[in-house]
Write a protein that holds these residues in place. Structure first.
Motif, PDB file in Angstrom:
ATOM      1  N   ARG A 139      43.383 -38.474 -60.734  1.00 14.90           N
ATOM      2  CA  ARG A 139      42.837 -38.227 -62.068  1.00 14.90           C
ATOM      3  C   ARG A 139      42.023 -36.926 -62.109  1.00 14.90           C
ATOM      4  NH1 ARG A 139      39.813 -42.683 -62.817  1.00 14.90           N
ATOM      5  NH2 ARG A 139      37.905 -41.606 -63.367  1.00 14.90           N
ATOM      6  N   PRO A 140      42.675 -35.773 -61.793  1.00 15.61           N
ATOM      7  CA  PRO A 140      41.951 -34.498 -61.827  1.00 15.61           C
ATOM      8  C   PRO A 140      41.782 -33.991 -63.248  1.00 15.61           C
ATOM      9  CG  PRO A 140      44.229 -34.102 -61.295  1.00 15.61           C
ATOM     10  CD  PRO A 140      44.083 -35.596 -61.413  1.00 15.61           C
ATOM     11  N   ASN A 141      41.070 -32.882 -63.404  1.00 15.02           N
ATOM     12  CA  ASN A 141      40.884 -32.322 -64.738  1.00 15.02           C
ATOM     13  C   ASN A 141      42.215 -31.826 -65.296  1.00 15.02           C
ATOM     14  OD1 ASN A 141      41.373 -29.622 -63.827  1.00 15.02           O
ATOM     15  ND2 ASN A 141      39.241 -29.460 -63.176  1.00 15.02           N
ATOM     16  N   GLN A 142      42.204 -31.477 -66.558  1.00 12.34           N
ATOM     17  CA  GLN A 142      43.446 -31.163 -67.260  1.00 12.34           C
ATOM     18  C   GLN A 142      44.175 -29.970 -66.649  1.00 12.34           C
ATOM     19  OE1 GLN A 142      42.943 -30.477 -71.438  1.00 12.34           O
ATOM     20  NE2 GLN A 142      45.119 -30.473 -71.868  1.00 12.34           N
ATOM     21  N   ASP A 143      43.441 -28.947 -66.226  1.00 17.34           N
ATOM     22  CA  ASP A 143      44.079 -27.762 -65.652  1.00 17.34           C
ATOM     23  C   ASP A 143      44.876 -28.113 -64.399  1.00 17.34           C
ATOM     24  OD1 ASP A 143      43.112 -26.055 -67.587  1.00 17.34           O
ATOM     25  OD2 ASP A 143      41.299 -25.546 -66.477  1.00 17.34           O
ATOM     26  N   ILE A 144      44.234 -28.838 -63.488  1.00 21.95           N
ATOM     27  CA  ILE A 144      44.899 -29.207 -62.235  1.00 21.95           C
ATOM     28  C   ILE A 144      46.077 -30.134 -62.511  1.00 21.95           C
ATOM     29  CG2 ILE A 144      44.606 -30.405 -60.033  1.00 21.95           C
ATOM     30  CD1 ILE A 144      41.665 -29.523 -60.097  1.00 21.95           C
ATOM     31  N   ASP A 145      45.848 -31.128 -63.352  1.00 20.87           N
ATOM     32  CA  ASP A 145      46.891 -32.100 -63.657  1.00 20.87           C
ATOM     33  C   ASP A 145      48.119 -31.420 -64.252  1.00 20.87           C
ATOM     34  OD1 ASP A 145      47.281 -35.276 -64.145  1.00 20.87           O
ATOM     35  OD2 ASP A 145      48.149 -34.172 -65.814  1.00 20.87           O
ATOM     36  N   ARG A 146      47.885 -30.539 -65.207  1.00 16.93           N
ATOM     37  CA  ARG A 146      48.989 -29.863 -65.902  1.00 16.93           C
ATOM     38  C   ARG A 146      49.775 -28.956 -64.953  1.00 16.93           C
ATOM     39  NH1 ARG A 146      49.189 -25.050 -69.235  1.00 16.93           N
ATOM     40  NH2 ARG A 146      50.783 -25.244 -70.860  1.00 16.93           N
ATOM     41  N   VAL A 147      49.047 -28.192 -64.139  1.00 18.79           N
ATOM     42  CA  VAL A 147      49.716 -27.262 -63.225  1.00 18.79           C
ATOM     43  C   VAL A 147      50.554 -28.017 -62.194  1.00 18.79           C
ATOM     44  CG1 VAL A 147      49.329 -25.591 -61.374  1.00 18.79           C
ATOM     45  CG2 VAL A 147      48.082 -25.376 -63.517  1.00 18.79           C
ATOM     46  N   LEU A 148      49.971 -29.046 -61.568  1.00 15.00           N
ATOM     47  CA  LEU A 148      50.689 -29.762 -60.520  1.00 15.00           C
ATOM     48  C   LEU A 148      51.878 -30.544 -61.068  1.00 15.00           C
ATOM     49  CD1 LEU A 148      47.794 -31.058 -58.224  1.00 15.00           C
ATOM     50  CD2 LEU A 148      49.450 -29.258 -57.739  1.00 15.00           C
ATOM     51  N   ARG A 149      51.717 -31.169 -62.235  1.00 13.05           N
ATOM     52  CA  ARG A 149      52.833 -31.922 -62.812  1.00 13.05           C
ATOM     53  C   ARG A 149      53.991 -30.989 -63.156  1.00 13.05           C
ATOM     54  NH1 ARG A 149      51.952 -37.294 -64.042  1.00 13.05           N
ATOM     55  NH2 ARG A 149      49.760 -37.920 -64.090  1.00 13.05           N
ATOM     56  N   TRP A 150      53.655 -29.869 -63.806  1.00 17.90           N
ATOM     57  CA  TRP A 150      54.729 -28.969 -64.220  1.00 17.90           C
ATOM     58  C   TRP A 150      55.340 -28.236 -63.040  1.00 17.90           C
ATOM     59  CZ3 TRP A 150      57.781 -29.046 -68.052  1.00 17.90           C
ATOM     60  CH2 TRP A 150      57.370 -29.612 -69.264  1.00 17.90           C
ATOM     61  N   GLU A 151      54.538 -27.951 -62.041  1.00 19.44           N
ATOM     62  CA  GLU A 151      55.113 -27.347 -60.842  1.00 19.44           C
ATOM     63  C   GLU A 151      56.123 -28.296 -60.212  1.00 19.44           C
ATOM     64  OE1 GLU A 151      53.895 -25.703 -56.399  1.00 19.44           O
ATOM     65  OE2 GLU A 151      52.579 -27.087 -57.471  1.00 19.44           O
ATOM     66  N   GLY A 152      55.769 -29.591 -60.125  1.00 16.48           N
ATOM     67  CA  GLY A 152      56.687 -30.569 -59.553  1.00 16.48           C
ATOM     68  C   GLY A 152      57.975 -30.689 -60.345  1.00 16.48           C
ATOM     69  N   ILE A 153      57.863 -30.660 -61.681  1.00 19.60           N
ATOM     70  CA  ILE A 153      59.049 -30.787 -62.531  1.00 19.60           C
ATOM     71  C   ILE A 153      59.955 -29.566 -62.403  1.00 19.60           C
ATOM     72  CG2 ILE A 153      59.839 -30.888 -64.933  1.00 19.60           C
ATOM     73  CD1 ILE A 153      57.252 -32.465 -65.549  1.00 19.60           C
ATOM     74  N   VAL A 154      59.358 -28.386 -62.463  1.00 19.55           N
ATOM     75  CA  VAL A 154      60.147 -27.154 -62.512  1.00 19.55           C
ATOM     76  C   VAL A 154      60.651 -26.739 -61.133  1.00 19.55           C
ATOM     77  CG1 VAL A 154      60.113 -24.721 -63.168  1.00 19.55           C
ATOM     78  CG2 VAL A 154      58.913 -26.398 -64.568  1.00 19.55           C
ATOM     79  N   ILE A 155      59.813 -26.912 -60.100  1.00 24.33           N
ATOM     80  CA  ILE A 155      60.203 -26.451 -58.764  1.00 24.33           C
ATOM     81  C   ILE A 155      61.322 -27.307 -58.200  1.00 24.33           C
ATOM     82  CG2 ILE A 155      58.668 -27.873 -57.344  1.00 24.33           C
ATOM     83  CD1 ILE A 155      59.264 -24.115 -56.879  1.00 24.33           C
ATOM     84  N   ASP A 156      61.484 -28.534 -58.716  1.00 22.53           N
ATOM     85  CA  ASP A 156      62.521 -29.443 -58.207  1.00 22.53           C
ATOM     86  C   ASP A 156      63.910 -28.810 -58.315  1.00 22.53           C
ATOM     87  OD1 ASP A 156      63.785 -31.633 -57.227  1.00 22.53           O
ATOM     88  OD2 ASP A 156      62.911 -33.070 -58.601  1.00 22.53           O
ATOM     89  N   PRO A 157      64.423 -28.536 -59.531  1.00 25.94           N
ATOM     90  CA  PRO A 157      65.746 -27.913 -59.610  1.00 25.94           C
ATOM     91  C   PRO A 157      65.774 -26.447 -59.182  1.00 25.94           C
ATOM     92  CG  PRO A 157      64.824 -28.189 -61.807  1.00 25.94           C
ATOM     93  CD  PRO A 157      63.898 -28.879 -60.862  1.00 25.94           C
ATOM     94  N   ILE A 158      64.698 -25.687 -59.534  1.00 25.11           N
ATOM     95  CA  ILE A 158      64.693 -24.264 -59.179  1.00 25.11           C
ATOM     96  C   ILE A 158      64.628 -24.084 -57.664  1.00 25.11           C
ATOM     97  CG2 ILE A 158      63.309 -22.155 -59.248  1.00 25.11           C
ATOM     98  CD1 ILE A 158      62.648 -22.733 -62.114  1.00 25.11           C
TER      99      ILE A 158
END
Length: 617
Positions: A139-158
């Motif tokens: 349960r990190p702050n919004q900046d950390i949560d947003r960056v890590l979630r989107w990195e996981g989503i995007v880095i997967d196929p790329i």
């Protein structure tokens, strides 16, 4: 005997997923443990003997489906809006990570340069299946949560696509000493992969849009075309199949007017089955001799992966951003590797071993070592680190409403008027569209799906209200979120006793059907709203207490109590304590009372009862 082993793997997969659900940790931990116990530890499971020549095709086709499902989540419009940091992480940061890990593997582990390059490319991928459970607990702050979630989503196929390209390049180099021939072969591989992937996407889009394919065949046809594209692409150009299915998924994901939610949901379920089975099989293939062959230099390599590659990636990717230093520290530490790295790396290792490349047998043990270390260390340290640095979010305050029907929207608008954060969810697009037109955030889909883990603000949820007229949706939501948040944080409208007996409702669902007292049925709320009833708030005072409120508002249905700190309590038949002075009562007022309040909005009065009822704040 083979049937018993396959059935046993399926059962172990379910057990691993259940344990992950029970302990709220990434499933990969238990899948790894079971695979290692069945394989290297006891030799009960020998995948090479069990599947024989089918092992490589099974692993390859499974990876193709997993990558296709990941590519279905990559929308170009979302990639443009996720910020400079995430774009950097999935581009220049990814290349930096690849370089550091590849060079370290070559110099420190003394691997063949081709194996080192592919290993570096494979280990750039994290993935949402590992990140999402970690963030839900952290349960990190919004900046950390947003960056890590989107990195996981995007880095997967790329990242997987990048690994495919690196693998193609290093494999082609060994085929000829002529640079132009190697470059031409690489161009051929890229052309075949991109062409077949785009063709498969175009055909699927055409068939669905023109309704030439019945709805019930959407899932089956898409799966068949994924497998066919992968196989044909590999036949035309060696190892271009992964590229083809990734392009296929990206094509479908970016067709705005194409309805593929059923396909995505099906692929999520299939991916869970394949990921669980595949991870057990791959972990069981590890040999104790291979693991023991990894000498002390592996620890230096792991230290570079953890303390050099990732921090340098974050330093470069966040340069010039306004992210606080503490947030950057957390981002520099959290980077667990997952199933995509294991699956893709295993496919490449098999191909390189067949080609006779030295050190190819070391790749899988090294990948699994990195996965084990990063997942365990990140899982154990994420929450303490967030607390230590003070980047953990305060107590969750968002109410999730299951259902975006007219009752849910009316209640959500009433809460929003009191500055309470609400988020709706509904599998019906029309309901979601109406909610968004009202300015209410709404997740389109089932809130208990894997897709919802990526897009719903799960770390911010304080309570869940099941307000759908479909009791099945309510039951599923209550069962899922009662474990995630706790049974005292989930509530549902009542279902009829006959439905409860006929459907054998769970004890949890039956015990949580307590919303809004004895009159809190969907039919009653819907009828009042349809007649013009409105949700409004009234503040209690010394002159106008809870008892007087009930007398004046006898026909209203009280819904919530909001205290001075904007904490929300649900009104039920058995409340712990009645509302007190200074607290607000949010209620559904009948049409006549709503009109009375509207007419008295600007009329001053000395009557404290009327004054209290007309004053929303």
């Amino acid at each position: 005997m083979s049937a018993i082993y396959i059935a046993g793997i399926a059962l172990c997969s379910v057990i691993a997923q259940w344990l992950a659900w029970a302990f709220r940790v990434p499933a990969i931990l238990f899948l790894l443990l079971i695979g290692l116990l069945l394989g290297p530890a006891t030799s009960l499971l020998k995948p090479d003997e069990l599947l024989g020549e089918l092992l490589f095709p099974v692993v390859s086709l499974s990876v193709a489906v997993i990558l296709f499902e990941g590519a279905l989540t990559l929308h170009f419009r979302e990639l443009k809006g996720i910020g400079k940091v995430v774009r950097n992480l999935c581009s220049v940061g990814m290349l930096l990570t690849f370089s550091v890990i590849g060079v370290s593997a070559y110099w420190i582990l003394e691997l063949d340069w081709r194996v080192a390059a592919v290993l570096g490319a494979v280990l750039v991928v994290t993935g949402p299946t590992v990140i999402a459970p970690l963030l839900n607990a952290m349960r990190p702050n919004q900046d950390i949560d947003r960056v890590l979630r989107w990195e996981g989503i995007v880095i997967d196929p790329i990242g997987a696509l990048f690994a495919v390209l690196v693998f193609e390049a290093v494999m082609l180099v060994g085929q000829s000493d002529v640079f132009s021939h190697t470059l031409g072969a690489l161009v051929t591989t890229l052309s075949v992969g991109f062409s077949l992937g785009a063709a498969a996407g175009w055909i699927t889009t055409l068939l669905i849009r023109r309704e030439w394919l019945p709805y019930e065949l959407h899932k089956f046809f898409t799966l068949a075309l994924v497998l066919l594209s992968f196989t044909v692409s590999n036949h035309l150009s060696h190892e271009s199949g992964l590229l083809a299915v990734t392009v296929f998924g990206i094509w479908l994901a970016n067709q705005d007017d194409l309805e593929i939610d059923s396909v995505l949901e099906f692929k999520e379920d299939l991916s869970m089955i394949l990921i669980s089975t595949l991870f057990i099989l791959l972990a069981a293939r590890l040999q104790l001799s291979d693991l023991m062959a990894l000498d002390a230099q592996v620890f230096i390599f792991l230290a570079i992966v953890l303390f050099v590659a990732r921090p340098l990636n974050i330093l470069l990717s966040t340069y010039g951003s306004d992210l606080p230093f503490k947030s950057r520290l957390v981002l520099a530490w959290i980077a667990p590797r997952g199933i995509v790295a294991a699956a893709v790396g295993s496919v490449f290792a098999l191909s390189m071993a067949e080609a006779g490349i030295l050190d190819a047998n070391k790749m899988v043990p090294l990948i699994f070592t990195v996965i084990i270390v990063t997942v365990i260390l990140n899982s154990l340290s994420a929450v303490p680190l967030a607390k230590l640095l003070g980047v953990r979010q305060p107590a969750p305050s968002t109410l999730l409403i299951i259902g975006a029907n007219h009752v849910s929207r009316a209640i959500a608008r009433g809460l929003k008027d009191q500055e309470i954060d609400v988020h709706l969810s509904d599998p019906a697009w029309e309901n979601c569209k109406m909610a968004r037109m009202d300015g209410l955030p709404c997740y389109y889909g089932n809130p208990q799906s894997e897709h919802a883990e990526r897009y719903l603000p799960l770390t911010s949820l304080s309570k869940v209200l099941a307000l759908s007229p479909n009791r099945h949706h309510n039951a599923l939501g209550i069962q899922y979120f009662s474990h995630l948040l706790g049974e005292n944080k989930v509530f549902s409208l009542k279902s009829s006793q006959s439905h409860a007996k006929a459907n054998k409702d769970s004890a949890t669902f039956l015990s949580r059907q307590i919303l809004f007292g004895e009159n809190g049925s969907y039919a009653k709320l819907s009828s009042l709203i349809a007649k013009g009833g409105k949700v409004s708030a009234t503040r209690l005072s010394e002159e106008f207490d809870w008892q007087q409120y009930q007398e004046v508002n006898a026909e209203a249905i009280p819904l919530f109590i909001i205290d001075a700190d904007k904490s929300v309590r649900i009104i039920t038949e058995q409340m712990e304590r009645p509302p007190e002075e200074g607290e607000k009562i949010v209620a559904l007022q009948p049409p006549k009372m709503s009109m009375l309040k509207g007419s008295q909005q600007n009329a001053p009065t000395k009557n404290p009862q009327l004054q209290a009822t007309k004053n929303p704040g």
